[in-house]
Design a protein around this motif. Structure first.
Motif, PDB file in Angstrom:
ATOM      1  N   THR A  95      -7.921   9.054   3.909  1.00  0.00           N
ATOM      2  CA  THR A  95      -6.889   8.614   4.860  1.00  0.00           C
ATOM      3  C   THR A  95      -5.520   9.151   4.492  1.00  0.00           C
ATOM      4  OG1 THR A  95      -6.428   6.559   3.651  1.00  0.00           O
ATOM      5  CG2 THR A  95      -8.135   6.478   5.386  1.00  0.00           C
ATOM      6  N   HIS A  96      -5.263   9.298   3.187  1.00  0.00           N
ATOM      7  CA  HIS A  96      -3.995   9.869   2.729  1.00  0.00           C
ATOM      8  C   HIS A  96      -4.082  10.096   1.225  1.00  0.00           C
ATOM      9  CE1 HIS A  96      -3.446   5.608   1.926  1.00  0.00           C
ATOM     10  NE2 HIS A  96      -2.311   5.818   1.284  1.00  0.00           N
ATOM     11  N   ALA A  97      -3.035  10.689   0.656  1.00  0.00           N
ATOM     12  CA  ALA A  97      -3.127  11.236  -0.701  1.00  0.00           C
ATOM     13  C   ALA A  97      -2.676  10.281  -1.800  1.00  0.00           C
ATOM     14  CB  ALA A  97      -2.316  12.531  -0.787  1.00  0.00           C
ATOM     15  N   HIS A  98      -2.304   9.053  -1.495  1.00  0.00           N
ATOM     16  CA  HIS A  98      -1.886   8.153  -2.576  1.00  0.00           C
ATOM     17  C   HIS A  98      -3.010   7.969  -3.594  1.00  0.00           C
ATOM     18  CE1 HIS A  98       1.624   6.313  -0.097  1.00  0.00           C
ATOM     19  NE2 HIS A  98       1.997   7.363  -0.794  1.00  0.00           N
ATOM     20  N   PHE A  99      -2.596   7.767  -4.849  1.00  0.00           N
ATOM     21  CA  PHE A  99      -3.552   7.849  -5.971  1.00  0.00           C
ATOM     22  C   PHE A  99      -4.704   6.860  -5.828  1.00  0.00           C
ATOM     23  CE2 PHE A  99      -3.254   4.322  -9.111  1.00  0.00           C
ATOM     24  CZ  PHE A  99      -2.337   3.520  -8.445  1.00  0.00           C
ATOM     25  N   ASP A 100      -4.421   5.679  -5.244  1.00  0.00           N
ATOM     26  CA  ASP A 100      -5.466   4.650  -5.159  1.00  0.00           C
ATOM     27  C   ASP A 100      -6.448   4.913  -4.016  1.00  0.00           C
ATOM     28  OD1 ASP A 100      -3.083   4.007  -3.625  1.00  0.00           O
ATOM     29  OD2 ASP A 100      -3.994   2.080  -3.152  1.00  0.00           O
ATOM     30  N   HIS A 101      -6.212   5.972  -3.251  1.00  0.00           N
ATOM     31  CA  HIS A 101      -7.118   6.347  -2.157  1.00  0.00           C
ATOM     32  C   HIS A 101      -7.800   7.690  -2.418  1.00  0.00           C
ATOM     33  CE1 HIS A 101      -5.718   3.211   0.765  1.00  0.00           C
ATOM     34  NE2 HIS A 101      -4.749   3.184  -0.132  1.00  0.00           N
ATOM     35  N   MET A 102      -7.103   8.613  -3.100  1.00  0.00           N
ATOM     36  CA  MET A 102      -7.593   9.995  -3.212  1.00  0.00           C
ATOM     37  C   MET A 102      -7.792  10.432  -4.656  1.00  0.00           C
ATOM     38  SD  MET A 102      -5.977  13.362  -1.310  1.00  0.00           S
ATOM     39  CE  MET A 102      -4.996  13.993  -2.702  1.00  0.00           C
ATOM     40  N   THR A 179       3.964   8.608   9.247  1.00  0.00           N
ATOM     41  CA  THR A 179       3.868   7.142   9.247  1.00  0.00           C
ATOM     42  C   THR A 179       3.957   6.659   7.796  1.00  0.00           C
ATOM     43  OG1 THR A 179       1.444   7.367   9.247  1.00  0.00           O
ATOM     44  CG2 THR A 179       2.526   7.032  11.388  1.00  0.00           C
ATOM     45  N   HIS A 180       2.857   6.128   7.253  1.00  0.00           N
ATOM     46  CA  HIS A 180       2.817   5.752   5.833  1.00  0.00           C
ATOM     47  C   HIS A 180       3.008   6.999   4.963  1.00  0.00           C
ATOM     48  CE1 HIS A 180       1.623   3.554   2.262  1.00  0.00           C
ATOM     49  NE2 HIS A 180       0.590   4.348   2.065  1.00  0.00           N
ATOM     50  N   THR A 181       2.312   8.064   5.332  1.00  0.00           N
ATOM     51  CA  THR A 181       2.568   9.391   4.746  1.00  0.00           C
ATOM     52  C   THR A 181       2.674  10.389   5.894  1.00  0.00           C
ATOM     53  OG1 THR A 181       0.211   9.906   4.529  1.00  0.00           O
ATOM     54  CG2 THR A 181       1.269   8.820   2.641  1.00  0.00           C
ATOM     55  N   GLY A 204      -6.946   2.647   6.460  1.00  0.00           N
ATOM     56  CA  GLY A 204      -6.232   3.244   5.322  1.00  0.00           C
ATOM     57  C   GLY A 204      -5.062   2.354   4.942  1.00  0.00           C
ATOM     58  N   ASP A 205      -3.883   2.942   4.788  1.00  0.00           N
ATOM     59  CA  ASP A 205      -2.688   2.140   4.482  1.00  0.00           C
ATOM     60  C   ASP A 205      -1.749   2.044   5.679  1.00  0.00           C
ATOM     61  OD1 ASP A 205      -3.404   1.425   1.953  1.00  0.00           O
ATOM     62  OD2 ASP A 205      -1.966   2.720   0.920  1.00  0.00           O
ATOM     63  N   LEU A 206      -2.263   2.287   6.879  1.00  0.00           N
ATOM     64  CA  LEU A 206      -1.401   2.177   8.069  1.00  0.00           C
ATOM     65  C   LEU A 206      -1.084   0.729   8.367  1.00  0.00           C
ATOM     66  CD1 LEU A 206      -3.184   5.032   9.944  1.00  0.00           C
ATOM     67  CD2 LEU A 206      -0.799   5.040   9.181  1.00  0.00           C
ATOM     68  N   VAL A 207      -1.974  -0.174   7.956  1.00  0.00           N
ATOM     69  CA  VAL A 207      -1.634  -1.590   7.807  1.00  0.00           C
ATOM     70  C   VAL A 207      -2.200  -2.028   6.455  1.00  0.00           C
ATOM     71  CG1 VAL A 207      -1.446  -2.245  10.255  1.00  0.00           C
ATOM     72  CG2 VAL A 207      -3.678  -2.262   9.155  1.00  0.00           C
ATOM     73  N   TYR A 208      -1.482  -2.925   5.769  1.00  0.00           N
ATOM     74  CA  TYR A 208      -1.947  -3.475   4.493  1.00  0.00           C
ATOM     75  C   TYR A 208      -2.556  -4.858   4.677  1.00  0.00           C
ATOM     76  CZ  TYR A 208       0.965  -0.286   1.557  1.00  0.00           C
ATOM     77  OH  TYR A 208       1.531   0.756   0.913  1.00  0.00           O
ATOM     78  N   SER A 209      -2.040  -5.581   5.664  1.00  0.00           N
ATOM     79  CA  SER A 209      -2.386  -6.992   5.778  1.00  0.00           C
ATOM     80  C   SER A 209      -2.442  -7.392   7.252  1.00  0.00           C
ATOM     81  CB  SER A 209      -1.350  -7.864   5.057  1.00  0.00           C
ATOM     82  OG  SER A 209      -0.206  -8.000   5.871  1.00  0.00           O
TER      83      SER A 209
HETATM   84 ZN   LIG Z   1      -0.826   4.499   0.506  1.00  0.00          ZN
END
Ligand SMILES: [Zn+2]
Length: 292
Positions: A95-102, A179-181, A204-209
Motif C-alpha cells: 500500500t505504501h513504503a513506510h517501514f511497518d508495511h514494506m 495522501t498519506h504518502t 493501508g494507512d489511508l485510515v488508521y481508525s
Molecule cells: Zn504509513
C-alpha cells in the motif's frame, strides 16, 4: 459464493501511541494501543497479502525502537496461524513504503510485488533531498526502497500507474496519490458475485481508525477526519476516504483500518499465545475458521 478468505494478522504493536498521530488535530487526547498488521488473502487457488510488516533487524529494528514497537513475531510464525507459509505467498500488494508495511519483502521469496510507480519514484526523490527535509522520511527505511528496486531487477515487481482492476480475479488496486504518502494505494476485494455488498476495502494507512471514517463524536453526524500523519493533502485524504466507503458499497464497516484495535468488536477474532490478534473478515467456501 465467497471467493477469498481474509484475515487481518497482528504481528507487533505499540502499546501507547499518541492519539494525535492517529486522528488529525486530536491533541491532548492521550495515548492508545496501535496494532501493527498485514492482511492475508487466500482463495481462488492463490495466496496474497496486503503489506508485509517490517523485519526486526538492522534499520527496521532501529525504527521499531524509535516508535516503541513491541512483541514482533516473524511472518512464518504469524502466517502459520492460517496454515500458510511465507513461501506460499504469490502476490503482495504494497500500500505504501513506510517501514511497518514494506520492510519485510525479503521474507516472501516466491512473491510478486505490486506497488504504485509513483510511490517508488517519490521515495527515491525524498531520499535525495537535503537532510533539512528528513521529516518526510521519518517512517521509511531507505533500505526497504532499495530492496523494492532490487525486486524489479529480479523481475518480481509490478509498478502500477494508477488504478488497476482485476489484478487478481475480483481484487483491484486503487491509487490514492498525494495522501498519506505520494503513491499510496488501497485494495478492494470483491468477494461476492457482482454485488458490492460483499466488498472489502483494505485501506493501508489511508485510515488508521474508525474515527477517520466517522469522526470522534458519536452524537454528531459522521464526518471524515484525516489520519495524523501524511506528506500529501488532507483534501485528497478525505476524498480518498469517501472513495473507499463507496467501494465498500457505502458501508463504512467494510473499510478496514489495520491499525484499529476495535476490529475485535466487529469481527470474530482471538489473541494468540504472544498477545497478538488474528481477525477473520471472511471465509471462502470450504475454508475453516482460524478463530473459532
Ligand atoms: Zn504509513
Amino acid at each position: 459464493m465467497t471467493q477469498y478468505s481474509i484475515w487481518v494478522l497482528e504481528y507487533a504493536y505499540v502499546a501507547n501511541y499518541h492519539v494525535s498521530g492517529i486522528v488529525y488535530g486530536a491533541h491532548n487526547q492521550g495515548f492508545r494501543k496501535l496494532p501493527y498488521c498485514y492482511v492475508l488473502i487466500k482463495g481462488n487457488g492463490t495466496v496474497a497479502m496486503v503489506d508485509v510488516g517490517y523485519n526486526e533487524k538492522d534499520v527496521g529494528a532501529e525504527m521499531a525502537r524509535k516508535f516503541n514497537v513491541e512483541a514482533w513475531q516473524s511472518p512464518a510464525a504469524i502466517l502459520a496461524q492460517c496454515d500458510v507459509t511465507p513461501e506460499q505467498v504469490e502476490h503482495v500488494f504494497l500500500t505504501h513504503a513506510h517501514f511497518d508495511h514494506m520492510g519485510n519483502t525479503d521474507a516472501f521469496p516466491q512473491a510478486k510485488f505490486y506497488i504504485q510507480e509513483k510511490e517508488v519514484a517519490k521515495w527515491v526523490w525524498a531520499m535525495a533531498l537535503d537532510q533539512r527535509f528528513r521529516w518526510l522520511n521519518l517512517a521509511t527505511d531507505p533500505h526497504d526502497v532499495l530492496r523494492v528496486v532490487d525486486l524489479a531487477r529480479q523481475g518480481r515487481l509490478v509498478c502500477l500507474d494508477g488504478d488497476r482492476t482485476d489484478v487478481l480475479p475480483g481484487i483491484d488496486c486503487r491509487a490514492a496519490y498525494d495522501t498519506h504518502t505520494w503513491g499510496s494505494m488501497f485494495v478492494t476485494v470483491r468477494n461476492g458475485a457482482g454485488s458490492r455488498s460483499d466488498n472489502w476495502v483494505l485501506a493501508g494507512d489511508l485510515v488508521y481508525s474508525f474515527e477517520n471514517l466517522v469522526g470522534q463524536d458519536p452524537e454528531a453526524p459522521p464526518q471524515y477526519i484525516p489520519v495524523g500523519l501524511g506528506v500529501g493533502s488532507q483534501t485528497n485524504l478525505i476524498f480518498t476516504t469517501d472513495r473507499m466507503v463507496q467501494e465498500g458499497g457505502g458501508d463504512v464497516e467494510r473499510v478496514i483500518p489495520i491499525h484499529e484495535e476495535g476490529l475485535r468488536d466487529r469481527f470474530p477474532s482471538r489473541i494468540n499465545a504472544n498477545g497478538l490478534r488474528i481477525t477473520e473478515l471472511a471465509l471462502a467456501d470450504g475454508e475453516r475458521s482460524r478463530v473459532a
